[in-house]
Write an enzyme that holds these catalytic residues in place. Structure first.
Site, PDB file in Angstrom:
ATOM      1  N   ASP A   1       0.819  -1.213   0.000  1.00 18.69           N
ATOM      2  CA  ASP A   1       0.000   0.000   0.000  1.00 18.69           C
ATOM      3  C   ASP A   1       0.854   1.264   0.000  1.00 18.69           C
ATOM      4  O   ASP A   1       2.071   1.216   0.194  1.00 18.69           O
ATOM      5  CB  ASP A   1      -0.957  -0.002   1.212  1.00 18.69           C
ATOM      6  CG  ASP A   1      -0.262  -0.381   2.527  1.00 18.69           C
ATOM      7  OD1 ASP A   1       0.983  -0.316   2.580  1.00 18.69           O
ATOM      8  OD2 ASP A   1      -0.963  -0.735   3.475  1.00 18.69           O
TER       9      ASP A   1
ATOM     10  N   ASN B   1      -7.027  -3.111  14.296  1.00 21.60           N
ATOM     11  CA  ASN B   1      -8.429  -3.401  13.933  1.00 21.60           C
ATOM     12  C   ASN B   1      -8.532  -4.602  12.982  1.00 21.60           C
ATOM     13  O   ASN B   1      -9.570  -4.835  12.379  1.00 21.60           O
ATOM     14  CB  ASN B   1      -9.101  -2.163  13.317  1.00 21.60           C
ATOM     15  CG  ASN B   1      -8.487  -1.761  11.977  1.00 21.60           C
ATOM     16  OD1 ASN B   1      -7.592  -2.438  11.465  1.00 21.60           O
ATOM     17  ND2 ASN B   1      -8.957  -0.672  11.395  1.00 21.60           N
TER      18      ASN B   1
ATOM     19  N   HIS C   1      -6.850  -5.046  10.167  1.00 25.95           N
ATOM     20  CA  HIS C   1      -6.612  -4.813   8.734  1.00 25.95           C
ATOM     21  C   HIS C   1      -5.287  -5.416   8.276  1.00 25.95           C
ATOM     22  O   HIS C   1      -4.345  -5.570   9.054  1.00 25.95           O
ATOM     23  CB  HIS C   1      -6.738  -3.327   8.352  1.00 25.95           C
ATOM     24  CG  HIS C   1      -5.605  -2.434   8.734  1.00 25.95           C
ATOM     25  ND1 HIS C   1      -5.750  -1.076   8.891  1.00 25.95           N
ATOM     26  CD2 HIS C   1      -4.288  -2.681   8.983  1.00 25.95           C
ATOM     27  CE1 HIS C   1      -4.590  -0.553   9.213  1.00 25.95           C
ATOM     28  NE2 HIS C   1      -3.698  -1.493   9.271  1.00 25.95           N
TER      29      HIS C   1
ATOM     30  N   GLU D   1      -9.547  -1.981   5.330  1.00 19.84           N
ATOM     31  CA  GLU D   1     -10.181  -1.656   6.604  1.00 19.84           C
ATOM     32  C   GLU D   1     -11.390  -2.569   6.854  1.00 19.84           C
ATOM     33  O   GLU D   1     -11.911  -3.183   5.914  1.00 19.84           O
ATOM     34  CB  GLU D   1     -10.608  -0.186   6.584  1.00 19.84           C
ATOM     35  CG  GLU D   1      -9.437   0.793   6.486  1.00 19.84           C
ATOM     36  CD  GLU D   1      -8.594   0.881   7.767  1.00 19.84           C
ATOM     37  OE1 GLU D   1      -8.391  -0.141   8.454  1.00 19.84           O
ATOM     38  OE2 GLU D   1      -8.121   1.994   8.067  1.00 19.84           O
TER      39      GLU D   1
HETATM   40  C1  GLP Z   1      -0.257   0.144   8.571  1.00 18.69           C
HETATM   41  C2  GLP Z   1       0.010  -0.652   7.288  1.00 18.69           C
HETATM   42  C3  GLP Z   1      -0.196  -2.135   7.497  1.00 18.69           C
HETATM   43  C4  GLP Z   1       0.526  -2.593   8.761  1.00 18.69           C
HETATM   44  C5  GLP Z   1      -0.065  -1.872   9.940  1.00 18.69           C
HETATM   45  C6  GLP Z   1       0.501  -2.291  11.281  1.00 18.69           C
HETATM   46  O1  GLP Z   1      -1.567   0.508   8.743  1.00 18.69           O
HETATM   47  N1  GLP Z   1      -0.822  -0.224   6.208  1.00 18.69           N
HETATM   48  O2  GLP Z   1       0.273  -2.837   6.357  1.00 18.69           O
HETATM   49  O3  GLP Z   1       0.423  -3.970   8.907  1.00 18.69           O
HETATM   50  O4  GLP Z   1       0.185  -0.485   9.753  1.00 18.69           O
HETATM   51  O5  GLP Z   1       1.685  -1.596  11.529  1.00 18.69           O
HETATM   52  P1  GLP Z   1       2.638  -1.811  12.765  1.00 18.69           P
HETATM   53  O6  GLP Z   1       3.526  -2.928  12.400  1.00 18.69           O
HETATM   54  O7  GLP Z   1       3.372  -0.510  12.867  1.00 18.69           O
HETATM   55  O8  GLP Z   1       1.796  -2.079  13.941  1.00 18.69           O
END
Ligand code: GLP
Length: 269
Positions: A67, A137, A139, A144
């Site tokens: 993304d 959440n 995702h 989402e």
């Molecule tokens: C973002 C990214 C996700 C990732 C998530 C969790 O929202 N779009 O791909 O998995 O964060 O991130 P973290 O590893 O910082 O908790």
């Protein structure tokens, strides 16, 4: 589904790095799906280390990131392109031309960008191994809650909880985007193998819903229950809400001699 409960975040990164290196040994020209976030940083550091020690080469691989924020130019330090350059690509022997992020300017049509990204993945031969994190959440990527489980690369409007979770990474003066282009759940499920890394107690409920919860658009990561080769590598803290935690630990110890004898069922042929 394979669920590996490791001691701590470092052990999660180590197991993730082993998985990537096994793939590179088997298929030096592999196509990898990559993710951003705090969780994969330790994995990327281990890959950099292995590269510096001459144990891993990324020269022939192609990558697709999950993304990118809309309206973030590559030179913006908050863009996921910058993150990937900084945390991994600039420190290994990968060819930048073979790295892809679904960048979308404010004037670009996200529908066209999404369709082109899907085509590029398919032209590259599809993703061999997709690395995933998980949002609190549930995702994956920026899919989402309540996104279609058949979704493809497209624009998503971020939920308030995601914007709040990620606000820790932005200073007060910095613009924090609320729009992103993300690979869809169907795109992710087409990867030949997926592995989701999760660490910390703040991920425990999302991890439980993904692994043990009903298959539901509410927890997007639960769609991985439908994947033939999905491996969750999580630490004790992230595993703390699992009802079947002891079963997964036991299954792994039972599995070890079988894997030594016949190889891992989850490995790509
Ligand atoms: C973002 C990214 C996700 C990732 C998530 C969790 O929202 N779009 O791909 O998995 O964060 O991130 P973290 O590893 O910082 O908790």
């Amino acid at each position: 589904m394979e669920v590996i409960i490791a001691k701590d975040a470092d052990a999660v990164a180590e197991l993730g790095a082993q998985l990537v290196c096994e793939l590179l040994n088997k298929k030096p020209e592999a196509v990898m799906g990559l993710t951003t976030g705090s969780t994969p940083i330790a994995l990327y550091q281990k890959l950099i280390q292995r590269h510096q020690q001459g144990e891993a080469s990324f020269r022939a691989i192609t990558t697709f990131n999950l993304d990118e924020y809309i309206g973030m130019t590559a030179d913006n330090p908050q863009s996921y392109r910058s993150f990937m350059n900084r945390e991994l690509f600039d420190q290994i022997d990968i060819l930048k031309a073979n790295t892809h992020v679904p960048s979308c300017g404010l004037e670009d049509n996200p529908r066209a960008i999404g369709a082109a990204y899907e085509r590029a993945i398919s032209v590259a031969g599809g993703i061999d191994l997709q690395i995933l994190g998980i949002g609190s959440n549930g995702h994956i990527g920026f899919n989402e809650p309540c996104s279609s489980l058949s979704s493809r690369t497209r624009m998503k409007i971020l939920t308030e909880s995601t914007v709040n979770d990620n606000s820790r990474l932005f200073s007060a003066e910095e613009f924090q985007p609320h729009l992103a282009v993300t690979m869809g759940i169907a795109s992710i499920l087409e990867s030949r193998r997926v592995t989701l890394l999760a660490t910390g107690a703040h991920k425990a409920e999302a991890v439980r819903d993904a692994i043990e919860g009903p298959l539901s658009a509410r927890c997007q990561a639960s769609a991985l229950q439908m994947h033939e080769r999905a491996t969750f590598i999580i630490d004790e803290a992230a595993a703390s809400c699992l009802e079947y935690g002891d079963y997964f630990r036991w299954a792994n110890s039972e599995n070890t001699p079988i894997i030594e004898k016949f190889g891992n069922f989850y490995e790509l042929d």
